[in-house]
Enzyme design. Structure first.
Site, PDB file in Angstrom:
ATOM      1  N   ASN A 135       0.867  -1.192   0.000  1.00 27.88           N
ATOM      2  CA  ASN A 135       0.000   0.000   0.000  1.00 27.88           C
ATOM      3  C   ASN A 135       0.898   1.234   0.000  1.00 27.88           C
ATOM      4  OD1 ASN A 135      -1.899   1.975   0.407  1.00 27.88           O
ATOM      5  ND2 ASN A 135      -2.369   1.405   2.528  1.00 27.88           N
ATOM      6  N   TRP A 136       0.956   1.895  -1.145  1.00 24.68           N
ATOM      7  CA  TRP A 136       1.845   3.061  -1.273  1.00 24.68           C
ATOM      8  C   TRP A 136       1.226   4.314  -0.651  1.00 24.68           C
ATOM      9  CZ3 TRP A 136       3.681   2.631  -7.141  1.00 24.68           C
ATOM     10  CH2 TRP A 136       4.362   1.411  -7.298  1.00 24.68           C
ATOM     11  N   LYS A 137       0.010   4.205  -0.199  1.00 26.90           N
ATOM     12  CA  LYS A 137      -0.717   5.338   0.411  1.00 26.90           C
ATOM     13  C   LYS A 137      -0.619   6.577  -0.491  1.00 26.90           C
ATOM     14  CE  LYS A 137       0.145   3.368   4.918  1.00 26.90           C
ATOM     15  NZ  LYS A 137      -0.270   3.451   6.303  1.00 26.90           N
ATOM     16  N   HIS A 146      -9.885   0.590   5.014  1.00 29.73           N
ATOM     17  CA  HIS A 146      -8.577   0.797   5.651  1.00 29.73           C
ATOM     18  C   HIS A 146      -8.779   1.725   6.850  1.00 29.73           C
ATOM     19  CE1 HIS A 146      -4.473   2.197   6.303  1.00 29.73           C
ATOM     20  NE2 HIS A 146      -4.060   1.137   5.625  1.00 29.73           N
ATOM     21  N   GLU A 176      -7.244   4.190   7.869  1.00 27.24           N
ATOM     22  CA  GLU A 176      -7.136   5.628   7.555  1.00 27.24           C
ATOM     23  C   GLU A 176      -8.437   6.142   6.934  1.00 27.24           C
ATOM     24  OE1 GLU A 176      -3.391   5.402   5.435  1.00 27.24           O
ATOM     25  OE2 GLU A 176      -2.433   4.827   7.320  1.00 27.24           O
ATOM     26  N   GLU A 224      -5.724  -5.620  10.451  1.00 28.14           N
ATOM     27  CA  GLU A 224      -4.811  -4.483  10.600  1.00 28.14           C
ATOM     28  C   GLU A 224      -5.138  -3.741  11.892  1.00 28.14           C
ATOM     29  OE1 GLU A 224      -2.683  -3.294   6.903  1.00 28.14           O
ATOM     30  OE2 GLU A 224      -4.409  -1.982   7.040  1.00 28.14           O
ATOM     31  N   GLY A 233       1.735   1.959  10.861  1.00 22.03           N
ATOM     32  CA  GLY A 233       2.627   3.109  10.746  1.00 22.03           C
ATOM     33  C   GLY A 233       3.286   3.515  12.054  1.00 22.03           C
ATOM     34  N   SER A 289       2.970  -2.334  10.427  1.00 26.43           N
ATOM     35  CA  SER A 289       4.412  -2.212  10.683  1.00 26.43           C
ATOM     36  C   SER A 289       5.194  -3.475  10.305  1.00 26.43           C
ATOM     37  CB  SER A 289       4.671  -1.824  12.143  1.00 26.43           C
ATOM     38  OG  SER A 289       4.145  -0.532  12.395  1.00 26.43           O
ATOM     39  N   GLY A 308       2.546  -1.276   4.343  1.00 31.01           N
ATOM     40  CA  GLY A 308       2.520   0.148   4.007  1.00 31.01           C
ATOM     41  C   GLY A 308       3.933   0.672   3.822  1.00 31.01           C
ATOM     42  N   GLY A 309       4.489   1.271   4.879  1.00 29.02           N
ATOM     43  CA  GLY A 309       5.798   1.936   4.805  1.00 29.02           C
ATOM     44  C   GLY A 309       6.876   1.119   4.102  1.00 29.02           C
TER      45      GLY A 309
HETATM   46  C1  PEP Z   1      -1.114  -0.102   5.862  1.00 25.76           C
HETATM   47  O1  PEP Z   1      -1.047   0.984   5.316  1.00 25.76           O
HETATM   48  O2  PEP Z   1      -2.072  -0.848   5.636  1.00 25.76           O
HETATM   49  C2  PEP Z   1      -0.034  -0.509   6.766  1.00 25.76           C
HETATM   50  C3  PEP Z   1      -0.109  -1.679   7.339  1.00 25.76           C
HETATM   51  O3  PEP Z   1       0.981   0.395   6.977  1.00 25.76           O
HETATM   52  P1  PEP Z   1       2.387   0.096   7.714  1.00 25.76           P
HETATM   53  O4  PEP Z   1       2.929  -1.170   7.118  1.00 25.76           O
HETATM   54  O5  PEP Z   1       3.221   1.284   7.398  1.00 25.76           O
HETATM   55  O6  PEP Z   1       2.097  -0.065   9.150  1.00 25.76           O
END
Ligand code: PEP
Length: 270
Positions: A21-23, A106, A108, A178, A184, A224, A245-246
């Site tokens: 997920n590049w957000k 998600h 967010e 999640e 994050g 994470s 994500g990150g």
């Molecule tokens: C996400 O955006 O779904 C996510 C899990 O982010 P991260 O890996 O950065 O925690």
């Protein structure tokens, strides 16, 4: 097609799924360059589904660039109506042919954009109607966890997000556990936390849709995930993959994590 073959068999043959997920990162040019870089690092293979979720604006051009035997694309969101006076929205109907998956609910979206379970449900239904694979994200906040409410939150988000679907419509569904406190933050859930949450999720799916759906739905973990902890989730039988994500924005980490999944599956490049 490959997945249909797998789903006729028992759960142990379920194909692993790794979603990046590049957000709201990487503009058109950056996204194109990054896709090019990933395509040099991650070989096309049939044992792991690797899915990239860039921003909405970049999806169409990346869909022309991507080798679909190597990567599939996902939208990070979609609207639930198919057309109409809904300024600024992009419906699942317009994403057909461009993406294979769409992230729905998600955290967010739920907590920054105040999306309700009702909207989440409508989005899951519109994804199914438009032949996209929904990735329904569920998970508790830190305070819900501290209050021992994880089970109730997962129950409510699953019932809220999946009501009115039939067991057959669940075939292509992915559920991403999640926990909000892990996204994050660098504070990833332990494998035991994840095992327990996935057990609760499958139990709930069983209650709602029966044993076949429970076996076929893919449940993945996100929060994470990085190169140091990915293996601990990928090696759990209960976990069918990762939502990252990150670390998905770091080509080295992302490609190494895909490689871990690929090696665990014992697959060969095609
Ligand atoms: C996400 O955006 O779904 C996510 C899990 O982010 P991260 O890996 O950065 O925690």
């Amino acid at each position: 097609m490959a997945r249909e073959c797998y789903t006729k068999h028992k759960r142990e043959y379920m194909k692993k799924l790794i979603i990046g997920n590049w957000k709201m990162n990487l503009n058109m040019q950056e996204a194109s360059l990054y896709l090019h870089k990933l395509s040099e690092l991650i070989p096309a293979q049939r044992t792991v589904d690797v899915v990239l979720a860039p921003t909405m604006l970049t999806l169409q051009s990346l869909s022309l660039q991507v080798n679909r035997r190597q990567f599939k694309l996902a939208a990070q969101n979609s609207y639930w109506r198919d057309q109409g006076a809904y300024t600024g929205e992009v419906p699942a109907a317009h994403l057909r042919g461009i993406v294979d998956y769409v992230l729905i609910g998600h955290s967010e979206r739920r907590y920054l954009f105040m999306e309700s379970d009702k909207e989440t449900r409508a989005k899951v239904q519109s994804a199914v109607r438009n032949h996209l694979q929904p990735v329904l994200c569920v998970g508790e906040t830190a305070s819900e966890r501290a209050n021992g409410e994880t089970r109730d939150v997962l129950h409510d988000q699953l019932v809220g997000g999946l009501a009115n679907l039939t067991a057959d419509e669940l075939d292509e569904l992915v559920i991403a556990y999640e926990p909000v406190w892990a996204i994050g933050t660098g504070n990833n859930a332990t494998p035991d936390d994840v095992k327990e949450a996935v057990r609760i999720i499958r139990h709930q799916i069983n209650q709602l849709f029966g044993a076949r759906a429970t076996k076929e739905v893919r449940v993945i973990y996100g929060g994470s995930v990085n190169i140091d902890n990915a293996q601990s989730y990928l090696s759990l039988d209960q976990v069918d993959g990762l939502l990252i994500g990150g670390a998905s924005l770091d080509a080295h980490q992302f490609s190494e994590i895909v490689d871990m999944a690929y090696k665990l599956e014992g697959g060969r490049a095609s």
